[in-house]
Design a protein around this motif. Structure first.
Motif, short mmCIF file in Angstrom:
data_model
loop_
_atom_site.label_atom_id
_atom_site.label_comp_id
_atom_site.label_asym_id
_atom_site.label_seq_id
_atom_site.Cartn_x
_atom_site.Cartn_y
_atom_site.Cartn_z
N ILE A 129 0.86 -1.18 0.00
CA ILE A 129 0.00 0.00 0.00
C ILE A 129 0.89 1.23 0.00
O ILE A 129 2.04 1.18 0.46
N ASP A 130 0.34 2.33 -0.51
CA ASP A 130 1.05 3.59 -0.35
C ASP A 130 0.06 4.73 -0.22
O ASP A 130 -1.13 4.56 -0.45
N VAL A 131 0.61 5.86 0.19
CA VAL A 131 -0.19 7.07 0.38
C VAL A 131 0.36 8.18 -0.53
O VAL A 131 0.56 9.31 -0.12
N ALA A 132 0.56 7.81 -1.77
CA ALA A 132 1.08 8.76 -2.78
C ALA A 132 0.14 9.95 -2.90
O ALA A 132 -1.04 9.88 -2.60
N ASN A 133 0.68 11.04 -3.39
CA ASN A 133 -0.10 12.27 -3.58
C ASN A 133 -0.88 12.19 -4.89
O ASN A 133 -0.56 12.86 -5.87
N ILE A 134 -1.91 11.36 -4.90
CA ILE A 134 -2.80 11.24 -6.06
C ILE A 134 -4.23 11.31 -5.58
O ILE A 134 -4.50 11.11 -4.39
N ASP A 135 -5.15 11.60 -6.48
CA ASP A 135 -6.55 11.67 -6.11
C ASP A 135 -7.19 10.30 -6.21
O ASP A 135 -7.04 9.62 -7.23
N GLY A 136 -7.87 9.90 -5.16
CA GLY A 136 -8.65 8.66 -5.21
C GLY A 136 -7.84 7.42 -4.93
O GLY A 136 -6.63 7.43 -4.82
N PHE A 137 -8.56 6.34 -4.82
CA PHE A 137 -8.02 5.01 -4.51
C PHE A 137 -7.75 4.29 -5.81
O PHE A 137 -8.64 4.19 -6.65
#
Length: 142
Positions: A129-137
């Motif tokens: 898993i990651d928490v990248a700076n992108i919109d949405g899952f």
């Protein structure tokens, strides 16, 4: 910010901990800490990211620095979410990676801080898993 359930040694490589010790928390994204604690509470079971601190072999499934083996031998630019303190590979005790993956997808509204989950066909024995700076899952490598 520190985790309710994880020691920093579980989230950074041995080399990073040897150099920076407890101050290594500054390298881990707060969203990742929150989502790891949430996953731990949701499943109610121990999670393994790195286990080197207890004599295990896992030491590069959280933060990876430029001197860690998975990174230092790269010939080209390598900027992964692991290098940014925004990703982990993990297992949950007593559950298969597929079971964990399916549960995360089923509850993606609860795990809204997760940006991306790697397609389980690419990582059949662990979950990324990651928490990248992108919109949405997103499911990447799908």
């Amino acid at each position: 910010m520190k985790s309710k359930y994880f020691k920093i040694q579980e989230l950074v490589s041995k080399k990073v901990y040897e150099k920076y010790g407890e101050t290594s928390w500054i390298f881990i994204d707060e969203k990742l800490i929150k989502v790891l604690d949430l996953i731990r509470e949701h499943f109610g079971k121990p999670i393994t990211v790195n286990n080197w601190v207890w004599g295990g072999e896992l030491h590069q499934r959280g933060l990876r620095a430029n001197k860690d083996e998975l990174v230092e031998n790269k010939k080209d630019y390598y900027i992964s979410q692991h290098c940014l303190g925004k990703a982990v590979d993990f297992n949950i005790k007593g559950l298969s990676a597929q079971e964990v993956y399916d549960e995360i997808l089923k509850n993606k509204d609860k795990f809204y801080l997760i940006s991306r989950v790697e397609n389980i066909k690419d990582t059949p024995t662990w979950v990324h898993i990651d928490v990248a700076n992108i919109d949405g899952f997103k499911i990447f490598n799908a």
